[in-house]
Design an enzyme around this catalytic site. Sequence first.
Site, mmCIF file in Angstrom:
data_model
loop_
_atom_site.group_PDB
_atom_site.id
_atom_site.type_symbol
_atom_site.label_atom_id
_atom_site.label_comp_id
_atom_site.label_asym_id
_atom_site.label_seq_id
_atom_site.Cartn_x
_atom_site.Cartn_y
_atom_site.Cartn_z
ATOM 1 N N GLN A 1 -6.301 -0.823 3.776
ATOM 2 C CA GLN A 1 -5.129 -0.505 4.902
ATOM 3 C C GLN A 1 -5.701 0.644 5.528
ATOM 4 O OE1 GLN A 1 -0.755 1.140 5.020
ATOM 5 N NE2 GLN A 1 -0.489 -0.847 5.309
ATOM 6 N N LYS B 1 1.064 -4.441 9.168
ATOM 7 C CA LYS B 1 2.503 -3.992 8.296
ATOM 8 C C LYS B 1 3.065 -3.150 9.339
ATOM 9 C CE LYS B 1 4.588 -2.636 4.011
ATOM 10 N NZ LYS B 1 5.360 -1.573 4.195
ATOM 11 N N GLY C 1 11.192 -4.449 1.446
ATOM 12 C CA GLY C 1 12.196 -3.907 1.353
ATOM 13 C C GLY C 1 13.352 -3.958 0.343
ATOM 14 N N ASP C 2 13.594 -3.396 -0.388
ATOM 15 C CA ASP C 2 14.672 -3.478 -1.279
ATOM 16 C C ASP C 2 14.578 -4.532 -2.356
ATOM 17 O OD1 ASP C 2 15.608 -1.116 -0.241
ATOM 18 O OD2 ASP C 2 17.414 -2.051 1.028
ATOM 19 N N CYS D 1 4.053 3.393 8.461
ATOM 20 C CA CYS D 1 4.493 4.555 7.781
ATOM 21 C C CYS D 1 5.412 5.636 8.531
ATOM 22 C CB CYS D 1 3.103 5.378 7.578
ATOM 23 S SG CYS D 1 3.329 7.083 6.440
ATOM 24 N N PRO E 1 0.844 -1.128 0.075
ATOM 25 C CA PRO E 1 -0.032 -0.023 -0.136
ATOM 26 C C PRO E 1 0.692 1.212 0.038
ATOM 27 C CG PRO E 1 -0.016 -1.052 2.167
ATOM 28 C CD PRO E 1 0.682 -1.949 1.426
ATOM 29 N N MET E 2 0.655 2.371 -0.996
ATOM 30 C CA MET E 2 1.496 3.301 -1.090
ATOM 31 C C MET E 2 0.449 4.554 -1.265
ATOM 32 S SD MET E 2 4.776 2.129 -3.230
ATOM 33 C CE MET E 2 3.819 1.107 -4.353
#
Length: 332
Positions: free
Chosen positions: A71, A140, A204-205, A101, A17-18
Amino acid sequence: MKIGNLELRKEPLLLAPMEDVTDRMFRQLCKRYGADLMYTEFVSADALVREVDKTLKKMEINEEERPVGIQIYGKETGAMVEAARIAEEAGPDLIDINYGCPVKKIASKGAGAGMLRDIPKMIEMTRAIVKAVKTPVTVKTRLGWDESSKNIVEVAEQLQDTGIQAITIHGRTRAQMYSGEADWTLIGEVKNNPRMTIPVIGNGDITNPLKAKNYLDKYGVDALMIGRPAIGRPWIFREVRHYLDTGELLPAPAIPEHVEMIREQVNKSVEWLGERRGILHSRRHLAITFKGLEHFRPLKIKMLRTERIDELNAILDEIAERWADHSSPCSE
């Protein structure tokens, strides 16, 4: 992999989610390219309770996108419980709680990653939300607030005990924001903790298929969640899945395919929000989608300044023609 009653394939790939990114247009593209589970933009509990139209619109889900999670984030248990109930009425496949976040305006008020500074409240809030809804609840979060408080192994156990059905861990602290490299060591410790029985998802990454396979093999997580590397490059899901299944690397898509992808996304955004708002809403994707393309800067500036869809489509036509024989520079 199972999250409650939701069944996914082995080692599924999730779209993170962004905010201002994972709208329904982008989710549809990621689904087409192979994402197994996606999430809406994160939704403010306070705004949901106040029935803010813009926030309610974020929860619109098309059937072809499923499975999809909504979310939510907030700092007060009562508002979060009510928001979870409202979100459930939108019919998601799961409800995810944002405890990760790092943005100052959210974390400094005690929401998002700010909850990592008050673990008892985090646990109380999570338990109340799980109790309030029938939809599977997931979380998350991050490794901890800062380098001196990487307590995710213990926190994950406590969260599991509240009744959540899965946990996603981003391999950075809140203090790191998005800087430096993600540390997957503690994610692996959570997964390999014999007390943990729910799926553990690593984030992540994950910028290329080789990293994806390495993280799965080395840390044993149940699934991978891809966030920022998918912006402007939704086909990363296709690349990763193909490599996991075959051991072969796919070639990067040609620029004309890349152009048609972003054109479809912007045009659907315009249909959804109107011309000006739809284009403005798409600019984060436009800003990064052709990153690394040689001699592209003048056209990029022109593309980011226009507020007319006919002009934007003409620019995209020019890009497809000028770089017809090139592959996307975004793939790593």
